[in-house]
Scaffold this active site. Structure first.
Site, mmCIF file in Angstrom:
data_model
loop_
_atom_site.group_PDB
_atom_site.id
_atom_site.type_symbol
_atom_site.label_atom_id
_atom_site.label_comp_id
_atom_site.label_asym_id
_atom_site.label_seq_id
_atom_site.Cartn_x
_atom_site.Cartn_y
_atom_site.Cartn_z
ATOM 1 N N ASP A 96 0.987 -1.126 -0.019
ATOM 2 C CA ASP A 96 -0.049 -0.108 -0.017
ATOM 3 C C ASP A 96 0.846 1.411 0.011
ATOM 4 O O ASP A 96 2.142 1.132 0.425
ATOM 5 C CB ASP A 96 -0.849 0.181 1.143
ATOM 6 N N LYS A 112 -4.697 3.179 -4.076
ATOM 7 C CA LYS A 112 -5.873 3.548 -4.979
ATOM 8 C C LYS A 112 -5.312 4.147 -6.067
ATOM 9 O O LYS A 112 -4.374 5.131 -6.076
ATOM 10 C CB LYS A 112 -6.401 4.443 -4.128
ATOM 11 N N MET A 167 -7.341 8.638 10.182
ATOM 12 C CA MET A 167 -7.837 9.180 8.967
ATOM 13 C C MET A 167 -8.629 10.651 9.248
ATOM 14 O O MET A 167 -9.882 10.703 8.619
ATOM 15 C CB MET A 167 -8.676 8.210 8.205
HETATM 16 N N1 SAH Z 1 -3.726 -0.180 9.115
HETATM 17 C C1 SAH Z 1 -3.209 1.194 9.504
HETATM 18 C C2 SAH Z 1 -4.137 2.278 9.483
HETATM 19 C C3 SAH Z 1 -4.761 2.372 8.141
HETATM 20 S S1 SAH Z 1 -5.803 3.886 7.948
HETATM 21 C C4 SAH Z 1 -2.633 0.933 11.022
HETATM 22 O O1 SAH Z 1 -2.914 0.130 11.658
HETATM 23 O O2 SAH Z 1 -1.889 1.941 11.334
HETATM 24 C C5 SAH Z 1 -4.620 4.969 7.692
HETATM 25 C C6 SAH Z 1 -4.592 6.137 8.747
HETATM 26 O O3 SAH Z 1 -3.706 5.737 9.482
HETATM 27 C C7 SAH Z 1 -3.952 7.381 8.310
HETATM 28 O O4 SAH Z 1 -5.111 8.568 7.723
HETATM 29 C C8 SAH Z 1 -3.471 7.852 9.799
HETATM 30 O O5 SAH Z 1 -4.539 8.605 10.385
HETATM 31 C C9 SAH Z 1 -3.057 6.624 10.365
HETATM 32 N N2 SAH Z 1 -1.372 6.507 10.118
HETATM 33 C C10 SAH Z 1 -1.046 5.427 9.581
HETATM 34 N N3 SAH Z 1 0.265 5.580 9.564
HETATM 35 C C11 SAH Z 1 0.539 6.610 10.136
HETATM 36 C C12 SAH Z 1 1.750 7.528 10.421
HETATM 37 N N4 SAH Z 1 3.042 6.926 10.435
HETATM 38 N N5 SAH Z 1 1.589 8.444 11.256
HETATM 39 C C13 SAH Z 1 0.444 9.024 11.644
HETATM 40 N N6 SAH Z 1 -0.655 8.452 11.180
HETATM 41 C C14 SAH Z 1 -0.532 7.204 10.535
#
Ligand code: SAH
Length: 469
Positions: free
Chosen positions: A248, A270, A384
């Protein structure tokens, strides 16, 4: 080559350990593991050594070293803290042609004990010929991390079936291919999944119909938030073994670069103009297609695949198509961002619970229990949320959360470019705009966020004046 490597069978052979301290204890335990018949010579013993003597597992020769102790001995280990005693042991052993090891003293030793990685029956031994023990230890750590603990079980199973494998596959080339299949395919997979009976059944089936078609599989791997140091050992192993990696957009380049060099890397984020449903359908199709072509697929996702990652949907699809899979959890953004911003998600005084929330607050999608979310002394972690900060703030305030509630907004958590903006809930949208916070960012709301200005330790921290004022 200064040292000749050998693996010695010490079963029931007499080995003398000179010394009764902590080092002697460690050496004695290692020798007992190898079924040696151990005698410990020393004036006094540690409690653990004394207990082994009482249990009859070790014999004790009291007093200071004397050469008679070497009678009938195959090997001797000198582990005293007195170099003259150690030297005397070494000389007496040399005179009787008995191999001796003086702990941490290669000069006095006629054999050395390597660093080992134990996946019995497979044992990897590493030596720097005594010149760079730290390097040997590093190498050991590397190898240790590369091989799963079920490797030993796999080798054991292969040993049991060795004759049958030879009989049903007389051709050497076919046999090699079979062993490759054994190491890479479902047998090893079942062992990792702690399903030994299925592993053995898969092996037996394959022998009954030896032209086993290549069987692919998918490992759903959580890549963590970006810092490659936050990968698990299992994730690293999966990346090392992958033929194809479907990743991703949130997966960092640093993490991807750890994968096998010749692995095919396929970005599946996407596409412009594509909706979520189409993206997901395309990914499902690719996963099954690659796996059915016999490839080892890693499906690599940011954070953890089961937290707002659609991991469940992908597994359902794989299951429906009979594709084998494993899941490796990753460090999800809330955990990583909190840690890297110095925010304990729970705290005896400030928060007794934490919620992971996806911040889609559009009226038609909003099923969240806002009155419950607005209660104090709990931590909210919003994923998000960058586009929804106004709405989010309004809802929380409207349902009674105090405008003074601390928040922290963590952008690019755990990555070199991490920024943390913190302040009070009432000023959240404004501060986020002032600092132009962009996705990916995670929002933490709750009393604990007030600790960020004091406890932060990584990257930039912005907006703390607002808090200390
Ligand atoms: N599966 C992922 C989440 C996916 S949804 C997990 O477990 O972390 C995507 C959201 O995750 C982003 O919009 C943000 O809010 C958060 N996110 C993912 N990586 C991040 C990072 N390195 N720093 C801050 N927010 C993060």
């Amino acid at each position: 080559m200064k040292l000749f490597p050998i693996f010695a069978d010490l079963t029931d052979r007499l080995v003398l350990v000179v010394g009764g301290g902590a080092v002697a204890e460690r050496k004695t335990l290692a020798l007992l593991e190898a079924s040696a018949n151990v005698v410990v010579g020393a004036p006094a013993l540690t409690p653990a050594l004394a207990a082994l003597v009482t249990e009859g597992r070790v014999r004790h020769l009291p007093g200071t070293f004397n050469a008679d102790w070497l009678q009938d001995v195959w090997l001797v280990v000198a582990a005293t803290d007195d170099r003259t005693v150690n030297a005397a042991v070494s000389q007496a052993a040399e005179a009787r042609r008995i191999f001796s090891n003086v702990v941490d003293d290669p000069e006095l030793s006629s054999f050395q004990v390597p660093s080992i990685v134990d996946r019995s029956p497979v044992i990897v031994a590493i030596s720097s010929s005594g010149v760079a023990p730290v390097l040997a230890r590093r190498i050991r750590e590397r190898i240790e991390s590369l091989f799963d603990h079920t490797l030993g079980q796999l080798a054991g199973l292969a040993a049991v079936y060795r004759k049958r494998i030879r009989a049903s596959l007389p051709d050497l080339g076919a046999r090699r291919r079979f062993y490759d299949w054994l190491l890479d395919g479902p047998v090893a997979g079942f062992l990792r999944q702690q399903q030994p009976a299925q592993a053995e059944a898969a092996l037996a089936d394959a022998l009954a119909a030896p032209i086993a078609p290549a069987e692919g599989s998918v490992v759903l791997v959580g890549a963590g938030p970006g810092d490659p140091g936050l990968l698990t050992l299992k994730a690293l192993r999966a990346l090392n073994e992958a033929d194809v990696i479907l990743y991703d957009r949130l997966v960092s380049d640093e993490v991807l670069s750890l994968a096998r060099r010749d692995a095919e890397r396929v970005p599946v984020g996407k596409l412009p103009g594509e909706n979520h449903h189409a993206t997901q359908a395309r990914i499902h199709g690719l996963l099954v297609e690659y796996a059915q072509a016999g490839r080892r697929v890693v499906r690599l996702k940011g954070g953890d695949a089961f937290i707002f990652g659609r991991g469940g949907e992908e597994l359902e699809f794989l299951r429906a198509h009979g594709v084998r899979y494993e899941v490796v959890p990753g460090i999800t953004a809330a955990l990583a961002c909190a840690a890297y911003a110095g925010i304990p998600l729970t705290h005896r005084e400030h928060a007794q619970s934490v919620r992971l929330i996806t911040a889609h607050c559009r009226e038609d999608e909003d099923n969240l229990d806002w009155p419950a979310l607005a209660r104090e002394k709990q931590t909210l972690a919003f994923y998000m949320g960058v586009g929804q900060l106004d709405l989010l703030t309004q809802r929380l305030l409207r349902h009674g959360r105090s405008p003074d509630t601390p928040f922290a907004l963590i952008e690019n958590g755990s990555r070199p470019e991490q920024r943390v903006v913190s302040g009070r809930l009432a000023e959240l949208p404004e501060l986020a705009r002032d600092h132009a916070v962009r996705s990916p960012a995670l929002l933490i709301v709750g009393e604990v966020a007030g600790l960020a200005p004091q406890l932060h330790w990584f990257g930039q921290h912005l907006g703390q004046q607002a808090l200390t004022a």
